[in-house]
Structures are given as C-alpha cells and as structure tokens.
Design an enzyme around this catalytic site. Sequence first.
Site, short mmCIF file in Angstrom:
data_model
loop_
_atom_site.label_atom_id
_atom_site.label_comp_id
_atom_site.label_asym_id
_atom_site.label_seq_id
_atom_site.Cartn_x
_atom_site.Cartn_y
_atom_site.Cartn_z
N CYS A 141 -12.10 -77.90 -32.66
CA CYS A 141 -12.89 -77.96 -31.52
C CYS A 141 -12.37 -77.85 -30.67
O CYS A 141 -13.18 -78.11 -29.70
CB CYS A 141 -12.89 -80.24 -31.74
SG CYS A 141 -13.73 -80.14 -33.47
N ASN B 178 -21.13 -83.08 -33.97
CA ASN B 178 -20.52 -82.49 -33.75
C ASN B 178 -20.59 -81.20 -34.53
O ASN B 178 -19.72 -81.12 -35.39
CB ASN B 178 -18.80 -83.46 -33.94
CG ASN B 178 -17.44 -82.31 -33.46
OD1 ASN B 178 -17.72 -81.46 -33.27
ND2 ASN B 178 -16.57 -83.73 -34.05
N HIS C 268 -16.03 -82.49 -25.24
CA HIS C 268 -16.26 -81.92 -26.61
C HIS C 268 -17.45 -83.41 -27.62
O HIS C 268 -17.18 -84.07 -26.40
CB HIS C 268 -15.25 -81.67 -27.32
CG HIS C 268 -15.44 -81.07 -28.73
ND1 HIS C 268 -16.10 -80.77 -29.59
CD2 HIS C 268 -14.60 -82.26 -29.98
CE1 HIS C 268 -15.81 -81.14 -30.93
NE2 HIS C 268 -15.00 -82.76 -31.17
O1 UT7 Z 1 -13.84 -83.23 -33.03
C1 UT7 Z 1 -12.73 -84.14 -32.52
C2 UT7 Z 1 -12.14 -84.67 -33.60
N1 UT7 Z 1 -13.00 -86.03 -34.54
C3 UT7 Z 1 -13.47 -87.20 -33.67
O2 UT7 Z 1 -12.14 -87.85 -32.40
C4 UT7 Z 1 -13.66 -88.37 -34.07
C5 UT7 Z 1 -12.67 -89.85 -34.09
N2 UT7 Z 1 -12.92 -90.85 -34.63
C6 UT7 Z 1 -14.10 -91.65 -34.36
O3 UT7 Z 1 -15.53 -90.43 -34.15
C7 UT7 Z 1 -14.61 -93.11 -34.75
O4 UT7 Z 1 -13.54 -93.53 -35.20
C8 UT7 Z 1 -15.76 -92.77 -36.15
C9 UT7 Z 1 -16.99 -92.63 -35.39
C10 UT7 Z 1 -15.46 -91.48 -36.73
C11 UT7 Z 1 -15.59 -94.05 -36.73
O5 UT7 Z 1 -15.69 -95.06 -35.59
P1 UT7 Z 1 -14.87 -96.54 -35.85
O6 UT7 Z 1 -15.52 -97.16 -34.84
O7 UT7 Z 1 -13.86 -96.07 -35.51
O8 UT7 Z 1 -15.06 -96.80 -37.04
P2 UT7 Z 1 -14.39 -97.41 -38.43
O9 UT7 Z 1 -13.60 -95.88 -39.12
O10 UT7 Z 1 -13.17 -98.42 -38.12
O11 UT7 Z 1 -15.27 -98.25 -39.42
C12 UT7 Z 1 -15.20 -99.30 -39.61
C13 UT7 Z 1 -15.96 -99.62 -40.40
C14 UT7 Z 1 -15.32 -99.76 -41.82
O12 UT7 Z 1 -15.69 -100.62 -42.55
P3 UT7 Z 1 -14.10 -101.91 -42.60
O13 UT7 Z 1 -13.03 -101.17 -43.16
O14 UT7 Z 1 -14.62 -102.48 -41.14
O15 UT7 Z 1 -15.65 -102.79 -44.01
C15 UT7 Z 1 -16.20 -98.54 -42.49
O16 UT7 Z 1 -16.04 -98.36 -44.04
O17 UT7 Z 1 -17.28 -98.86 -40.69
C16 UT7 Z 1 -17.85 -98.81 -41.89
N3 UT7 Z 1 -17.89 -97.21 -42.08
C17 UT7 Z 1 -19.13 -97.47 -42.13
N4 UT7 Z 1 -20.41 -98.37 -41.59
C18 UT7 Z 1 -21.87 -97.78 -41.81
C19 UT7 Z 1 -17.33 -96.28 -42.15
N5 UT7 Z 1 -18.48 -94.71 -41.97
C20 UT7 Z 1 -19.80 -95.71 -41.90
C21 UT7 Z 1 -20.70 -95.38 -42.19
N6 UT7 Z 1 -21.90 -96.17 -42.24
N7 UT7 Z 1 -21.07 -94.21 -42.33
#
Ligand code: UT7
Length: 338
Positions: free
Chosen positions: A126, A295, A265
């Site tokens: 990215c 993204n 980004h």
């Molecule tokens: O391009 C550069 C590289 N990319 C990045 O820099 C991305 C960086 N990370 C992020 O943008 C975020 O971490 C995400 C958007 C990917 C995820 O957001 P988050 O707030 O960090 O969520 P999480 O991974 O901590 O997940 C929270 C909960 C989990 O459930 P539990 O374990 O709390 O029960 C996930 O299983 O949300 C769940 N979850 C979803 N729920 C509904 C993960 N994806 C989804 C989804 N819909 N699509």
Amino acid sequence: MLPDISINTVRGSDKRIGIIGMGMHVPEKVLSNADIEKMVDTTDEWITTRTGIKERRIAEPGTATSDLAFPAAKQALENANLAPEDVDLLIVATTTPDMLFPSTACILQARLGLVNAACFDLSAACSGSVYAIITAKQYLLTGRYRNALVVGAEALSGFVDWTDRATCILFGDGAGAVVLAPGETGGVVTSHMGADGSLASLLCMPGGGSKYPPSHHSIDRRLHFLQMEGRELFKPAVRRMAESVQIVLDRAGITQEHVECFIPHQANRRIIEAVAKQAGVPMDKVFMNLQKYGNTSAASNLIALYEAVEEGRINQGDHIVLVAFGAGLTFGSLLIEW
Ligand code: UT7
C-alpha cells in the site's frame, strides 16, 4: 499568524520535481456492503462503523492489473501533454502484478508505446505509490531522465478470500497515475520512507512465490489469498504514519498548520482519524474517499490525490502531504508544493 512559506524557503532539495499530469481508473462494477452481507456473515453497520467503507469497485473476471493501469496512465500522459516517446521511465507499483514476470510495467509499456522508457515494478504494497514517486524523483534529479510515469494499480479482488469476512470487506480494485518532471515551481519538497520487515507476516499472500510455489497443497491451504492480522496491524499503521508525517514536516522546517491537505492511504477511517489525532492534523484537512473504493493498496494515494484535485480541495501553492502504510511493513510520506 503563520509565517509566509514557499518551496524556496522550506528546507529541501534545490531542484524541484513536480507532478505535471494525473489520471485514474476504477472498474464500473460496484460491490456494496449490502452485497457483501449476502456473501459472508457481516453487516453494513459493522463495516461502516469499523472501517468507513460503504462500497468498492470490482474488476470483471479476467481483468489484469495492466488493464486497469492503462486508462489511468493514458489519461495522465494526455493531461501532461506528453507523447509516449517522451517518457524515459515507467514504474508500476503493485502487489497484484499481471504475472510473476515479466513486470507489469513492461506489459503496460507495450500498450502505451513508451518506446524510450526503462520499466520496472515496485513492490511496497500500500506504500507503493509513495515509494515509487520517491524513487522516480531520484532518477529525475540526476538529470539523466526527463519524464517519469508512476502508476499505482491493483486487481486485488482476484486475491481476496471472499469467504473471509475479516478481509474481504476491505479491498477494492483501481489505478492511479502521475507524470513527474522537473519544473519551475512547486514539486516534491521532501520525503521519507521506511520499513519494518520483522512484521512481514501480519499482511501477506504466502502462495505463488518461491517459498510456496503453486501446488495442490498450497491451494488446499488457501495460500494464494491475501492474509491479514488486522488488529495487530492497526497500531503500527497509526504510529508509523503519524511519525512519517512529522518527519517530512521537520525535514521541511514547517508545521501541520502550513499544510492545506493531507492525503493518507485509504485503509480504514478509524486509522486515518487516529493518525490525524496523533499527528495534530484537524480532520477538515484530511481527504478521504475510502467510502467509495475501499483499500486499493498501491493505487489508493494516487486515486485520492486525483479526486482531491478534482474536487477543488487542492489549489496552486498549497502544501500537501501524502502518507502511506502497508504490507512489509512499509511506510512513507511526501510533502508536495502544488
Ligand atoms: O492497507 C494497509 C494494511 N491494512 C490495515 O492497516 C488494516 C488494519 N486493521 C483494520 O483496519 C482493522 O483491524 C479491521 C477493520 C481489519 C478490523 O477491525 P477491528 O476493530 O480491529 O476488529 P477485530 O479484528 O478486533 O474484530 C472484532 C470482532 C471479532 O469478533 P470477536 O472476536 O470480538 O467475537 C471479529 O471476529 O469483529 C469480528 N469481525 C466481524 N464482524 C462482522 C471481523 N470482521 C467482521 C465482519 N463483520 N466483516
């Protein structure tokens, strides 16, 4: 009252390499959050609140990255008023090349007729377009090359695991392009780029390279899809981008107040807001279009720059900062006087 600054008074190189043409292209097909609700266990509400993304563009099957890059690059050349033979250097930043070799840059060169251009791909995920502009700038500063075309292009939808709700909601396809050349006014004032390979496993596509060449085994293990530890990436993304912004401002001897527009980004609205907070940048100076495209990796900063200019967010004489972060990890910034 802010001191009056111009590229002549900020600390940087004496020579100026500026953007003289721009282009972008995204596929027509829109994939909305409502569409993704039908594919995996997610909701529009979750995607919107956690990422800010509402929809993304998806290329038709069979579309190569060079197919997306071509119209963006052609538009940038026309916008710069350059003939194909005027281009000395073509760099394509991409994580989704048409094939392992030859480079997507060579494939694009043939389609554009850039008969005099040296061509190579640049792999910085990215951060690719920021890395590529900095790289092209170094070539142009030597005086050996006069015009460089930099393209950031991605056909990510072919590498996204559409059964993985944690990643498939995030990414989209698209391309952005700029033509760089020495100029009398404006241009890149200063830049920064860095990397932290110790966190490489947080975002990768393990299959298809020399470590895991294609095999039944690699396909069964889904190694040919993008894999990401999103939660672990979040903090370094924020810290590295905020630090990088500060580094270019310090190198130029200016503050956040002297910058009219920040173009980060477009990975996640919450990441962008946290970067702005940490870097001391008010959100009304931050450009975002991730709600429309998600993204688009190496294309993201260039598509955002293009639309920021189109929407009148950047005027002549403005100082703008492009800041990026991506797999590698890679990160970097550009301070440009428009
Ligand atoms: O391009 C550069 C590289 N990319 C990045 O820099 C991305 C960086 N990370 C992020 O943008 C975020 O971490 C995400 C958007 C990917 C995820 O957001 P988050 O707030 O960090 O969520 P999480 O991974 O901590 O997940 C929270 C909960 C989990 O459930 P539990 O374990 O709390 O029960 C996930 O299983 O949300 C769940 N979850 C979803 N729920 C509904 C993960 N994806 C989804 C989804 N819909 N699509």
